[in-house]
Scaffold this motif. Structure first.
Motif, mmCIF file in Angstrom:
data_model
loop_
_atom_site.group_PDB
_atom_site.id
_atom_site.type_symbol
_atom_site.label_atom_id
_atom_site.label_comp_id
_atom_site.label_asym_id
_atom_site.label_seq_id
_atom_site.Cartn_x
_atom_site.Cartn_y
_atom_site.Cartn_z
ATOM 1 N N ILE A 174 42.599 -27.356 -47.285
ATOM 2 C CA ILE A 174 41.648 -27.904 -46.318
ATOM 3 C C ILE A 174 41.989 -29.361 -46.055
ATOM 4 N N THR A 175 42.062 -29.709 -44.769
ATOM 5 C CA THR A 175 42.216 -31.105 -44.376
ATOM 6 C C THR A 175 40.938 -31.554 -43.681
ATOM 7 N N ILE A 176 40.704 -32.879 -43.675
ATOM 8 C CA ILE A 176 39.456 -33.429 -43.146
ATOM 9 C C ILE A 176 39.763 -34.518 -42.133
ATOM 10 N N SER A 177 39.033 -34.482 -41.006
ATOM 11 C CA SER A 177 39.073 -35.553 -40.030
ATOM 12 C C SER A 177 37.658 -35.756 -39.518
ATOM 13 N N THR A 186 39.652 -28.408 -41.482
ATOM 14 C CA THR A 186 40.604 -27.381 -41.074
ATOM 15 C C THR A 186 41.066 -26.602 -42.298
ATOM 16 N N LEU A 187 40.806 -25.299 -42.279
ATOM 17 C CA LEU A 187 41.238 -24.407 -43.354
ATOM 18 C C LEU A 187 42.607 -23.843 -42.974
ATOM 19 N N ILE A 238 32.010 -22.526 -36.857
ATOM 20 C CA ILE A 238 33.185 -21.962 -37.515
ATOM 21 C C ILE A 238 34.001 -21.280 -36.442
ATOM 22 N N THR A 239 35.217 -21.775 -36.222
ATOM 23 C CA THR A 239 36.001 -21.292 -35.102
ATOM 24 C C THR A 239 37.480 -21.333 -35.443
ATOM 25 N N ALA A 240 38.301 -20.882 -34.531
ATOM 26 C CA ALA A 240 39.741 -20.845 -34.761
ATOM 27 C C ALA A 240 40.384 -22.175 -34.408
ATOM 28 N N VAL A 241 41.448 -22.502 -35.113
ATOM 29 C CA VAL A 241 42.258 -23.657 -34.723
ATOM 30 C C VAL A 241 42.738 -23.473 -33.291
ATOM 31 N N ASP A 242 43.179 -22.260 -32.988
ATOM 32 C CA ASP A 242 43.633 -21.904 -31.653
ATOM 33 C C ASP A 242 42.843 -20.674 -31.221
ATOM 34 N N GLU A 243 41.983 -20.810 -30.212
ATOM 35 C CA GLU A 243 41.141 -19.694 -29.787
ATOM 36 C C GLU A 243 41.959 -18.478 -29.353
ATOM 37 N N ALA A 244 43.179 -18.710 -28.915
ATOM 38 C CA ALA A 244 44.039 -17.598 -28.508
ATOM 39 C C ALA A 244 44.713 -16.911 -29.693
#
Length: 489
Positions: free
Chosen positions: A45-48, A53-54, A97-103
């Protein structure tokens, strides 16, 4: 030559250090936050700021807890899965809670047997759904949207056992049905006050709520939900409860609004106890083929069992009102415990109206109903909208007399009996003014007054010009008032 090799090696080592690692909590009975996991495994996990981001798969061990209790966004990388053996709690005002890339969706969540899951005020999107193997699960006031097949391929929330709680959520436009359970699972979920719209975007032959067998002693409860179809998706039904494996069906389906689906409600297989009450079931005919769908309520059983009890439903504009197949039986009103009170209007196909189609050998009690809304009918007129023994001697007789429409008895003439249609609404509502209505007020979901209209004598409709969404409409007289849920398309 050696210098080139060294440079290449250093570059390779730097790259491998940056590769995301999977992380499993150590099973020591500790409560972990996302910050704790990022500290223990910074490549997981990174944090900004308030964005996390998992990057690797996350597993919560049996004795551990992961707690999200602050507003944040959790982005999950493609194909990554969160697996919970312990406790997972989301309880803040707003968590996304969502995707890094929605596609490129993430795999979703897998909640193992004996895990404990509580999710509140979350938006869960662009993942692979929630596979719920535990009995201890609740999700409240959340939005589940645009999820695809991943952790589950059957429904975006798929159950295996117990009495899960699904309350006050919006579940919309997912690839699979909204809520489901396996055919051989004993699931008695409490599904209350959800807005369920446009699910089964894959357009398979599945309903938006797709349940299998239930617990014997505890009913499946589907209460006060709004279930709306997507006009572009013609294979998605409203609610189905099916018993194909010799288990139990014990269900209460009450006060739902079901509109614009392939069918409204269907019960398949042998039942123990089913009550279908006070539902508004309209225009469930989007497939356009009455030979394979379009019933407001359809019952189909291979064995004679207890009657389904149906009371106080409003069934309008479907291809068929109620259809009975096989050995299915229904009690629509009798002189004992069931007061009837079902209302039928314009359920038809091929130029004919079919309020009730009894395609079985069973005799059906169907007293005290309104078979043709908006008029005081004769027995001959009611006979025209019911298909039974009189039309084909191989079918059972429907006892429909006495029946009622229009004028209620004095003791029943209360504002509680006011109904309106259509619901969902496009540009106007029609209401049955059985008492003197003086005012109609429309409120938003936060309780804010949006409009107020004084009703003149004899008026039975008002115009609606509102954005799509959920509202509440209050009808009032000089002494009484009643508020009902209204969905605007």
């Amino acid at each position: 030559m050696k210098k080139i090799i060294l440079s290449t090696l250093v570059t390779f080592l730097t790259f491998t250090i940056a590769i995301a690692q999977d992380f499993t909590t150590p099973d020591t009975g500790v409560t972990w936050t996302l910050d704790d996991i990022a500290t223990a495994s910074p490549t997981t996990i990174t944090i900004s700021g308030n964005e996390y981001t998992l990057l690797g798969n996350l597993t919560i061990a049996e004795s551990d807890t992961v707690l999200i209790d602050s507003d944040l966004t959790l982005l999950i990388a493609s194909e990554k899965l969160v697996t919970v053996f312990g406790t997972f709690t989301v309880d803040s005002d707003m968590v996304t809670i969502t995707a890094v890339d929605e596609a490129d969706p993430y795999e979703g969540f897998r909640f193992e047997e004996f895990s404990e899951i509580t999710i509140k005020n979350a938006t869960i999107q662009y993942g692979g759904g929630l596979r719920v193997l535990t009995e201890t699960f609740s999700i409240d006031n959340s939005t589940i949207t645009h999820n695809v097949s991943g952790a589950t391929t059957s429904a975006v929330i798929q159950f295996s056992r117990g009495m899960p709680q699904i309350t006050n959520n919006t579940i919309s436009f997912n690839e699979n049905p909204a809520i489901g359970s396996a055919a051989n699972s004993a699931v008695s979920a409490y599904i209350f006050n959800n807005i369920i719209e446009g699910n089964n975007q894959a357009n398979r032959n599945r309903p938006q709520i797709n349940m299998g067998t239930t617990m014997a002693a505890e009913p499946l409860q589907i209460i006060q939900n709004t279930i709306i179809g997507d006009p572009a998706i013609d294979e998605a039904g409203g609610i189905a409860v099916a018993n194909f494996v010799g288990g139990n069906i014990n269900a209460i389906i009450d006060a739902n609004t079901i509109s614009g689906n392939r069918f409204g409600i269907t019960i398949l297989g042998e039942i123990d106890s089913v009550e279908i009450t006070n539902n508004i079931i309209t225009d469930n005919n989007i497939q356009g083929d009455p030979n394979i769908g379009g019933s407001g309520i359809n019952l189909n059983s291979s064995a004679i069992g207890p009657d389904v009890i149906a009371t106080g439903n409003e069934i309008r504009g479907n291809h068929w009102g109620i259809t009975l197949q096989g050995s299915a039986s229904i009690n629509l009103g009798d002189d004992a415990a069931n007061p009837g009170g079902n209302i039928f209007s314009n359920n038809g196909n091929g130029g004919a109206i079919y309020a009730l189609y009894n395609n079985t050998e069973n005799a059906i009690e169907a007293k005290h109903n309104c078979w043709i809304e908006g008029q005081q009918s004769t027995p001959e007129q009611v006979e025209e909208v019911i298909f039974h023994f009189e039309d084909d001697a191989s079918f059972g007789e429907v006892t429909f007399d006495p029946f009622l429409c229009g004028v209620l008895g004095v003791e029943e003439n209360t504002i509680e009996n006011v109904s309106f249609y259509p619901n969902p609404v496009k540009n106007e509502i029609n209401f049955n003014a059985l008492v003197s209505i003086e005012k109609v007020e429309i409120y938003g979901v936060q309780g804010n007054l949006i409009s107020s209209e004084t009703i003149s004598l004899g008026q039975n409709k008002i115009s609606i010009n509102l954005p799509s969404g959920l509202y509440f409409v209050n009808f009032s007289s000089n002494t009484q008032s009643v508020t009902k849920k209204m969905m605007v398309e």
